[in-house]
Scaffold this motif. Structure first.
Motif, PDB file in Angstrom:
ATOM      1  N   THR A 160      14.054 -29.027 -42.594  1.00 49.13           N
ATOM      2  CA  THR A 160      13.246 -29.806 -43.563  1.00 49.13           C
ATOM      3  C   THR A 160      11.594 -29.103 -42.876  1.00 49.13           C
ATOM      4  O   THR A 160      11.504 -29.139 -41.853  1.00 49.13           O
ATOM      5  CB  THR A 160      13.084 -30.921 -43.531  1.00 49.13           C
ATOM      6  OG1 THR A 160      13.070 -31.571 -42.336  1.00 49.13           O
ATOM      7  CG2 THR A 160      14.588 -31.057 -44.307  1.00 49.13           C
ATOM      8  N   LEU A 161      10.894 -29.083 -43.973  1.00 50.45           N
ATOM      9  CA  LEU A 161       9.421 -28.932 -43.591  1.00 50.45           C
ATOM     10  C   LEU A 161       8.543 -29.722 -44.499  1.00 50.45           C
ATOM     11  O   LEU A 161       8.629 -29.758 -45.649  1.00 50.45           O
ATOM     12  CB  LEU A 161       8.874 -27.421 -44.031  1.00 50.45           C
ATOM     13  CG  LEU A 161       7.639 -26.967 -43.752  1.00 50.45           C
ATOM     14  CD1 LEU A 161       7.216 -26.862 -42.314  1.00 50.45           C
ATOM     15  CD2 LEU A 161       7.051 -25.651 -44.137  1.00 50.45           C
ATOM     16  N   LYS A 162       8.049 -30.638 -43.766  1.00 49.63           N
ATOM     17  CA  LYS A 162       7.320 -31.845 -44.379  1.00 49.63           C
ATOM     18  C   LYS A 162       5.894 -31.556 -44.265  1.00 49.63           C
ATOM     19  O   LYS A 162       5.375 -31.279 -43.071  1.00 49.63           O
ATOM     20  CB  LYS A 162       7.392 -33.214 -43.730  1.00 49.63           C
ATOM     21  CG  LYS A 162       6.966 -34.304 -44.538  1.00 49.63           C
ATOM     22  CD  LYS A 162       7.680 -35.812 -44.262  1.00 49.63           C
ATOM     23  CE  LYS A 162       7.409 -36.213 -42.926  1.00 49.63           C
ATOM     24  NZ  LYS A 162       7.982 -37.492 -42.624  1.00 49.63           N
ATOM     25  N   VAL A 163       4.957 -31.731 -45.439  1.00 47.05           N
ATOM     26  CA  VAL A 163       3.726 -31.699 -45.493  1.00 47.05           C
ATOM     27  C   VAL A 163       3.210 -33.168 -45.794  1.00 47.05           C
ATOM     28  O   VAL A 163       3.433 -33.582 -46.877  1.00 47.05           O
ATOM     29  CB  VAL A 163       3.223 -30.525 -46.468  1.00 47.05           C
ATOM     30  CG1 VAL A 163       1.562 -30.479 -46.476  1.00 47.05           C
ATOM     31  CG2 VAL A 163       3.924 -29.123 -46.176  1.00 47.05           C
ATOM     32  N   GLN A 164       2.350 -33.706 -44.905  1.00 46.74           N
ATOM     33  CA  GLN A 164       1.967 -35.073 -44.981  1.00 46.74           C
ATOM     34  C   GLN A 164       0.532 -35.283 -44.440  1.00 46.74           C
ATOM     35  O   GLN A 164       0.494 -35.242 -42.983  1.00 46.74           O
ATOM     36  CB  GLN A 164       2.836 -35.875 -44.597  1.00 46.74           C
ATOM     37  CG  GLN A 164       2.490 -37.511 -44.739  1.00 46.74           C
ATOM     38  CD  GLN A 164       3.405 -38.242 -44.135  1.00 46.74           C
ATOM     39  OE1 GLN A 164       4.365 -38.004 -42.920  1.00 46.74           O
ATOM     40  NE2 GLN A 164       3.713 -39.532 -44.627  1.00 46.74           N
ATOM     41  N   PRO A 165      -0.401 -35.607 -44.864  1.00 41.36           N
ATOM     42  CA  PRO A 165      -0.719 -35.471 -46.558  1.00 41.36           C
ATOM     43  C   PRO A 165      -1.092 -34.104 -46.813  1.00 41.36           C
ATOM     44  O   PRO A 165      -1.617 -33.204 -45.968  1.00 41.36           O
ATOM     45  CB  PRO A 165      -1.872 -36.427 -46.808  1.00 41.36           C
ATOM     46  CG  PRO A 165      -2.687 -36.334 -45.482  1.00 41.36           C
ATOM     47  CD  PRO A 165      -1.618 -35.942 -44.532  1.00 41.36           C
TER      48      PRO A 165
END
Lengths: 115, 119
Positions: free
Chosen positions: A76-81
Motif C-alpha cells: 500500500t502507498l498512503k498519501v496523508q495529507p
C-alpha cells in the motif's frame, strides 16, 4: 497467471484528505516497485521493496508518503495529507528476484487527482 | 544520477513503414541495462526489448531491434513493418542493477514518445 493489479484505478480527493493505493504483485515476485508520473513529466521511481523490506526509498517525495508491504505480498502507498502536486498516475511493478532478466511487470496504474 | 532523454514527443508513420525512436542517456556507470517499454492506449506498460551494456551485439525481438552505441550513450529503437497495434507510448529506461552497487533496481525513464501508426 494474473498480472500486477492496482486498486483503485482512479481516485479523486480533496486537498488535505488521505488516500491509500494498493498494489498486488505477480505471485512469487519478491521485488515490488512504486513509480509516479506527474502530467508532462517523466515516470519517477519512488521506492523498491524486496519482500517486506524497503530496499530503497530515495525517490519518495516527502514524509507525507508512506509505503508498506506487510508479509511481503501486496503493498500500500498512503498519501496523508494529500496536496495538489501529488496528482498523477501511480504505477506499481514487480519482478522476480534472481531472474537475471530484470524485467519489471507493470500494473495499469492508479490515477490520483487532488482538487 | 542518471538521466534519459527522448527528444521526439510524438511521431507518426504509415503502416508497414520502418520507424526509429531515439533515446540518449547520461551515466558514469559501466554496468547497466537499457529497456524500451511500450504502453498501448488504456493498457499496461509492457517490455519491448532489453539490452545489457556489456553486450556489444544489438538486441532484437522480431520486428523490434535496437541500435546501442555505448560510447555515444545512445539507444534507439527500430520498428520494422510497423503495424496498427504498435500505436502506443514508448518509454526508454535505464537501470543500474543492485549488484553494481546501485542498492535497488529502480528504472530511470525518459519522457516518452507517442508513436502513431496510420492505416
Amino acid at each position: 497467471e494474473a498480472g500486477v493489479t492496482q486498486f483503485p484505478s482512479h481516485s479523486v480527493i480533496e486537498k488535505g484528505q488521505t488516500v491509500t493505493l494498493r498494489c498486488d504483485p505477480i505471485s512469487g515476485h519478491d521485488n515490488l516497485y512504486w513509480y509516479r508520473r506527474v502530467m508532462g513529466k517523466e515516470i519517477k521511481f519512488l521506492l523498491h521493496f524486496v519482500k517486506e523490506s524497503k530496499q530503497d526509498e530515495s525517490g519518495m517525495p516527502n514524509n507525507r508518503f508512506l509505503a508498506e508491504r506487510t508479509g511481503g505480498t501486496y503493498s500500500t502507498l498512503k498519501v496523508q495529507p494529500a496536496e495538489l502536486e501529488d496528482s498523477g498516475v501511480y504505477f506499481c511493478a514487480s519482478s522476480q528476484a534472481g531472474s537475471g532478466s530484470y524485467e519489471q511487470y507493470f500494473g495499469p496504474g492508479t490515477r490520483l487527482t487532488v482538487t | 544520477a542518471q538521466t534519459v532523454t527522448q527528444s521526439q514527443p510524438e511521431m507518426s508513420v504509415q503502416e508497414a513503414e520502418t520507424v526509429t525512436l531515439s533515446c540518449t542517456y547520461d551515466t558514469s556507470e559501466n554496468n547497466y541495462y537499457l529497456f524500451w517499454y511500450k504502453q498501448p492506449p488504456s493498457r499496461q506498460m509492457i517490455l519491448v526489448i532489453r539490452q545489457e551494456a556489456y553486450k556489444q551485439q544489438n538486441a532484437t525481438e522480431n520486428r523490434f531491434s535496437v541500435n546501442f552505441q555505448k560510447a555515444a550513450k545512445s539507444f534507439s529503437l527500430k520498428i520494422s513493418d510497423s503495424q496498427l497495434g504498435d500505436t502506443a507510448m514508448y518509454f526508454c529506461a535505464f537501470m543500474k542493477p543492485w549488484f553494481s552497487g546501485g542498492g535497488a533496481d529502480g528504472l530511470t525513464f525518459g519522457k516518452g514518445t507517442h508513436l502513431i501508426i496510420q492505416p
